[in-house]
Each structure stands twice: as structure tokens, then as C-alpha cells.
Scaffold this motif. Structure first.
Motif, short mmCIF file in Angstrom:
data_model
loop_
_atom_site.label_atom_id
_atom_site.label_comp_id
_atom_site.label_asym_id
_atom_site.label_seq_id
_atom_site.Cartn_x
_atom_site.Cartn_y
_atom_site.Cartn_z
N ILE B 23 0.84 -1.16 0.11
CA ILE B 23 0.10 0.36 -0.07
C ILE B 23 0.72 1.41 -0.05
O ILE B 23 0.65 2.23 -0.72
CB ILE B 23 -1.01 -0.08 1.29
CG1 ILE B 23 -2.15 -1.05 0.98
CG2 ILE B 23 -1.55 1.35 1.42
CD1 ILE B 23 -2.90 -1.57 2.35
N LEU B 24 1.96 1.10 0.87
CA LEU B 24 2.85 2.59 0.81
C LEU B 24 3.53 2.85 -0.52
O LEU B 24 3.52 3.78 -1.02
CB LEU B 24 3.74 2.23 2.10
CG LEU B 24 3.27 2.32 3.38
CD1 LEU B 24 4.71 1.95 4.19
CD2 LEU B 24 3.05 4.02 3.57
N SER B 26 2.70 1.91 -3.53
CA SER B 26 1.44 1.99 -4.58
C SER B 26 1.13 3.49 -4.32
O SER B 26 0.69 4.12 -5.19
CB SER B 26 0.37 1.22 -4.41
OG SER B 26 -0.39 1.38 -3.18
N VAL B 27 1.27 3.99 -3.16
CA VAL B 27 0.86 5.55 -2.89
C VAL B 27 2.29 6.35 -3.13
O VAL B 27 2.36 7.42 -2.68
CB VAL B 27 0.08 6.01 -1.87
CG1 VAL B 27 -1.30 5.53 -2.03
CG2 VAL B 27 0.62 5.60 -0.47
N GLU B 28 3.33 5.73 -3.54
CA GLU B 28 4.54 6.42 -3.49
C GLU B 28 5.19 7.04 -2.46
O GLU B 28 5.75 8.19 -2.50
CB GLU B 28 4.54 7.33 -4.69
CG GLU B 28 4.39 6.48 -6.30
CD GLU B 28 4.43 7.33 -7.29
OE1 GLU B 28 4.72 8.57 -6.93
OE2 GLU B 28 4.77 6.86 -8.30
N SER B 29 4.85 6.82 -1.08
CA SER B 29 5.49 6.89 -0.06
C SER B 29 6.08 5.89 1.04
O SER B 29 6.03 6.10 2.13
CB SER B 29 4.48 7.82 0.98
OG SER B 29 3.35 6.91 1.11
N TYR B 34 8.48 4.92 7.47
CA TYR B 34 6.97 4.32 7.48
C TYR B 34 6.56 2.64 7.56
O TYR B 34 5.75 2.41 8.17
CB TYR B 34 6.37 4.86 5.97
CG TYR B 34 6.13 6.43 6.26
CD1 TYR B 34 5.89 6.86 7.39
CD2 TYR B 34 5.72 6.94 5.18
CE1 TYR B 34 5.55 8.22 7.36
CE2 TYR B 34 5.48 8.54 5.07
CZ TYR B 34 5.54 8.93 6.37
OH TYR B 34 4.98 10.30 6.31
#
Lengths: 217, 90
Positions: B23-24, B26-29, B34
Motif C-alpha cells: 500500500i505504501l 502504491s501511494v509512492e510514500s 513508514y
């Protein structure tokens, strides 16, 4: 002619399903090493490598100990139970608390019950207020700690308890001091300080343990 | 060699971590910080949800060490972030 025969301990046994921690450890080191080399994906490779190393840590320091397959444990238990019953088969089981332990009285003979050994690490079982509180601990121990059963349900009134066990890991062809029944018998006798008679039967593939407290009148 | 309950715990932990990292990413963070926080929260949640109510399981008592180390690192990260914001605001 003397022969030397060896099984196990060869280099390829060092990895594999018996030592999953090593597999995860090597995988983790490879991924972290990859992260140092391939700077384009370094964060992702470090995270994956760290996860694998953490799993290796859990497997080698938290989840220690070896396991034996349920079929093997069943065969050992079944043979032992048959041997014990060889001269005179006994079907009645009474778990009698005495100073420092619980004795199993079956027929006209006395035995050390299996449950005594299985519950030796649980100090909290010696002082129970009611049969209900003791039984909730015992059922939890059977399913979550000893992992002798997939599921266990219990009903109880003041002087008796019925425990239905689904998916017993130890087979139920023999029922002499069956580990599941023994844990319940020993646990109740220990906690409540009264002799407990236990009847074990098979119903629809489930193991049904009925324990009755012997109250002295 | 692990027992069924231990495997359940491991699958939960690995699944949570890899899912969170996915998930991290895929939202490029995706950062190491994190990723650590996601897997630490996963460890805490899975430990809390799978601990038996009426009994203490021996191997679960050893989970306190990774939880302790994770808490220390977590508190250090939060402290550093807070300190950084505090300095910038001056």
C-alpha cells in the motif's frame, strides 16, 4: 561386517523445512545485500530484507522447540495405552488429588496421569474458585497452549462438566488416560481439591469428556 | 519447526507487513520509517488479538523483547520528528 548407517545431518538438511529460520535469514541477507547493490530499489529491498530477517529472528528466538507430527504422537500414545491396559483393561478413570500431585486410579491400579506432566508449567491451576473458572482456563490451555485440539467447548454445572473436543491432535482409538481427558481430570482435581471421575467417549468424530466431581457426603 | 498457532502468528505478521508495504509503495510514500511503523503496529495488533485470555503461553512471553525494542525505536522516531518540527517552528 560392521556398518555405519546415518540419516540426517547432511549439508542439504541444514536448510529446508526443518530449519525455516535459516532460509529466512539467508533470504533476508540476500535482499539487504541486493539493496546495497541496486540503488534504484534500495528502500523496497531493505524493507523486504528486514522483514525476512525479523521472521528469522522470531523463528529462532521466539518460536523455539521442535514438533512431532500428530500421527507419530498418536501411534506412541496408542501403543502405550494398549500396553498399560494389557493385563486388565480398565475403563473407569478417577483423578485423585493428594499431597503434591494427582494420582490416576483406574480399575484396581494407580498411575501417574499424563495431564500432570502436561500441566506442570501452569502454576495458576492450583487455586480455583469454581469449576467454571477452572474449566475456562483448561479449555484455553488445551487449544491455545498445548494445541491438543482444534476446538473445544464446555458446559458445566456445579458438580459436573462436559467438554466436547473437535479435531483432537492425538487419535481417539484408545481412550486410556487420553491426554485431553487427562488434562481436564488433573486440572479439575488439582484446582478444586476433590477426586474427579472422567468418562471419555467418541461422538460423531468428536471426543466427549464428562467429568464428575466426587463430593464427599 | 513451528506449531499451528505459531504459523498463524507468522502468516499474520508477514501478510500485514507485505500488505502494508504494498500500500505504501502504491501511494509512492515507501520509506524505511513508514515501513517500520506499519510492521511495528502490525506486531502489536497481532500479538494483542491472538493472545489467549485465560492462560500464558510460554513462547508468547518471549515476544516482549521485540515489542520492547520496537517501542523504543518507535518512541525515538516520534521524538525525532517532534523535535524536528519544533526546531523549524522557532
Amino acid at each position: 561386517m560392521p556398518r555405519r548407517i546415518v540419516a540426517g545431518g547432511r549439508p542439504h538438511d541444514w536448510f529446508g523445512p526443518r530449519y525455516p529460520a535459516r532460509v529466512f535469514g539467508v533470504l533476508g541477507l540476500a535482499l539487504v545485500g541486493g539493496g546495497l547493490v541496486i540503488s534504484q530499489f534500495d528502500t523496497l529491498l531493505f524493507v523486504w530484507g528486514g522483514t525476512a530477517l525479523f521472521v528469522a529472528f522470531l523463528l529462532s528466538f521466539v518460536m523455539t522447540g521442535t514438533t512431532v507430527s500428530s500421527a507419530v504422537a498418536t501411534d506412541i500414545y496408542t501403543t502405550m495405552a494398549r500396553n498399560v491396559q494389557q493385563p486388565r483393561p480398565a475403563t473407569d478413570h478417577e483423578y485423585v488429588p493428594d499431597s503434591g500431585g494427582v494420582t490416576l486410579v483406574a480399575g484396581d491400579r494407580e498411575f501417574d496421569p499424563t495431564g500432570e506432566q502436561l500441566l506442570r508449567a501452569h502454576d495458576g491451576l492450583t487455586t480455583a474458585e469454581t469449576i467454571g473458572t477452572q474449566l475456562s482456563v483448561l479449555v484455553d490451555v488445551l487449544v491455545n497452549d498445548l494445541e491438543l485440539a482444534a476446538r473445544a467447548t464446555a458446559t458445566t454445572d456445579d458438580e459436573s462438566a462436559t467438554v466436547t473436543v473437535t479435531g483432537s491432535r492425538i487419535g481417539t482409538t484408545e481412550l486410556f488416560d487420553h491426554p485431553v481427558a487427562s488434562v481436564i481430570g488433573v486440572g479439575l482435581a488439582h484446582g478444586l481439591g476433590v477426586p474427579v471421575t472422567v468418562e471419555t467417549s467418541r461422538e460423531d468424530g468428536n471426543l466427549v469428556v464428562v467429568a464428575n466431581l466426587t463430593t464427599s457426603e | 519447526m513451528t506449531t499451528a498457532r505459531q504459523r498463524q502468528f507468522l502468516f499474520g505478521q508477514i501478510g500485514w507487513t507485505l500488505g502494508g508495504v504494498g500500500i505504501l509503495a502504491s501511494v509512492e510514500s515507501l520509506t524505511l520509517e513508514y515501513a517500520f511503523i506499519v510492521s511495528f503496529v502490525g506486531l502489536v495488533v497481532i500479538t494483542a488479538l491472538t493472545t489467549p485470555i485465560h492462560t500464558t503461553v510460554e513462547w508468547r512471553t518471549r515476544l516482549r523483547w521485540p515489542l520492547l525494542v520496537g517501542t523504543v525505536v518507535f518512541v525515538a522516531l516520534v521524538g525525532l520528528r517532534t523535535f524536528g518540527k519544533f526546531i523549524r517552528s522557532l
